[in-house]
Design an enzyme around this catalytic site. Sequence first.
Site, mmCIF file in Angstrom:
data_model
loop_
_atom_site.group_PDB
_atom_site.id
_atom_site.type_symbol
_atom_site.label_atom_id
_atom_site.label_comp_id
_atom_site.label_asym_id
_atom_site.label_seq_id
_atom_site.Cartn_x
_atom_site.Cartn_y
_atom_site.Cartn_z
ATOM 1 N N GLU A 1 0.890 -1.167 0.000
ATOM 2 C CA GLU A 1 0.000 0.000 0.000
ATOM 3 C C GLU A 1 0.919 1.205 0.000
ATOM 4 O OE1 GLU A 1 -3.035 -0.200 -0.456
ATOM 5 O OE2 GLU A 1 -3.545 -2.238 0.148
ATOM 6 N N CYS B 1 -2.556 8.392 2.900
ATOM 7 C CA CYS B 1 -2.237 8.114 1.488
ATOM 8 C C CYS B 1 -3.421 8.455 0.590
ATOM 9 C CB CYS B 1 -1.933 6.644 1.286
ATOM 10 S SG CYS B 1 -0.669 6.051 2.357
#
Length: 477
Positions: free
Chosen positions: A250, A284
Amino acid sequence: MQLLRSEKLKSLFESLSSPEGIAVINPATEEELLRLKPSLLMELDEQIEQCRIAQQDWSKLAAKERSLILKSWFQLLVEHADDIATIITLEQGKPLAESRGEVAYGASFVEWFAEEAKRAYGEVIPAPSMDRRLSTIKQPVGVCAAITPWNFPIAMITRKAAPALAAGCGMIVKPSELTPLTAIAVVDLAHQAGIPKALLSLVISEQAAEFGQLLSTDPRIKKISFTGSTRVGKILLKQASDSVKAVSMELGGNAPFIVFDDADIESAINGLIASKFRNAGQTCVCTNRLYVHESIKDEFVAVLLDKVSALQVGNGREPTITLGPVITMAAKHRLEANIDQAVQEGAVIINQPQKLPGRFMEPVLLDNIEQGMAIVQQELFGPVLPIITFENDEQVLAMANDTEYGLACYFYTDSLKRIIKFSECLDYGMVGVNEGIISTEVAPFGGIKESGIGREGAKQGMDEYLETKYVCLGGIN
Ligand code: SIN
């Protein structure tokens, strides 16, 4: 740590403290919360071996037994939610209300995967000839390693550990050295719930590269899951390739937030504020760049300025605060350099951000941004918002996709045609349509392009820790 209610947690932290150890700092006050004994590189070999042995027993438990133990972990997380939220705010800085939200979010992965443990179904496959019976079974990958970031000190651990344990795997977690206290509390509660200590254990260290290297190369570790920067993800991918490990990555994002001329402006602004300023812009999936249609720009920016000026920057322990500090002075200096460079390239700061002491930063709104500027291509990870106008759908689609990242994106419109077209044509793993907060344990989280490999959460998150074995039964006459 005196703020904690649980005497058990207090004495656990005391037992792990060492005057020469790693200093855990409160980013809001610069106060040293604790010094922790670091893990030693030479002890990792034995830690992996113990995890390997424990995993063999764990994988032999019935799925329902693993599920019940995970449910007890979930209950303990819920019971200790106040203490864990306090620890998150102390070591990470996010406002207490957000920390409470993160504990609920983090615990939800444990609850979800406790259920999924019972659903690791194989398949019966119609065979091409009558003398055979074909099927698949799902089996745990084995010993796994996780390297987790500081921005979600509980959720990024449970999003990896819960599916791994549910699937029958073991896991060694290396949390960020900036936020180890939450990790210690959460893993201790897992042990109290009945998860064997060797099966789920921690590495606490500032030697991130050295531990990362060992965890990504040891052949006994069959999978590595990482949340963090694309730069580090690429290093881990290269290292993991030697022993052909399974990987989940990720990585970074550069989320566009598009507001079309037919959007509901009030709801777009609320979605934008939530998406941009959650965790002081340090996720993110935070909006990284705003695209607003030129015909509504002035009205949109006027309301946005109003809402942004209402955000309260300060110590997240105070109830009125909505924006905590950024994580380090280095992060603040990097953001200031990004802003200076944009201004040199022609950007204009359109609010009146005060210079704040320490790691605090007021939001910065940057107008007069062109697609080619450096700030449009960088992952900002802070409370800074570049604003770009667009004329038509084709132009904004091209600009939104003009990045090596592909994690999350957002758009606001009332048009069904646009909803379908943009949902399909935006090159991202996750799309928020008329919604600025999209993360949930029941939906697959993850990116495409250089934003990563694999998905976390949802049923897909469980598959990341399972191998599919095909069984061909022949000789049936
Ligand atoms: C992240 O920033 O990596 C996680 C954000 C989320 O789960 O919403």
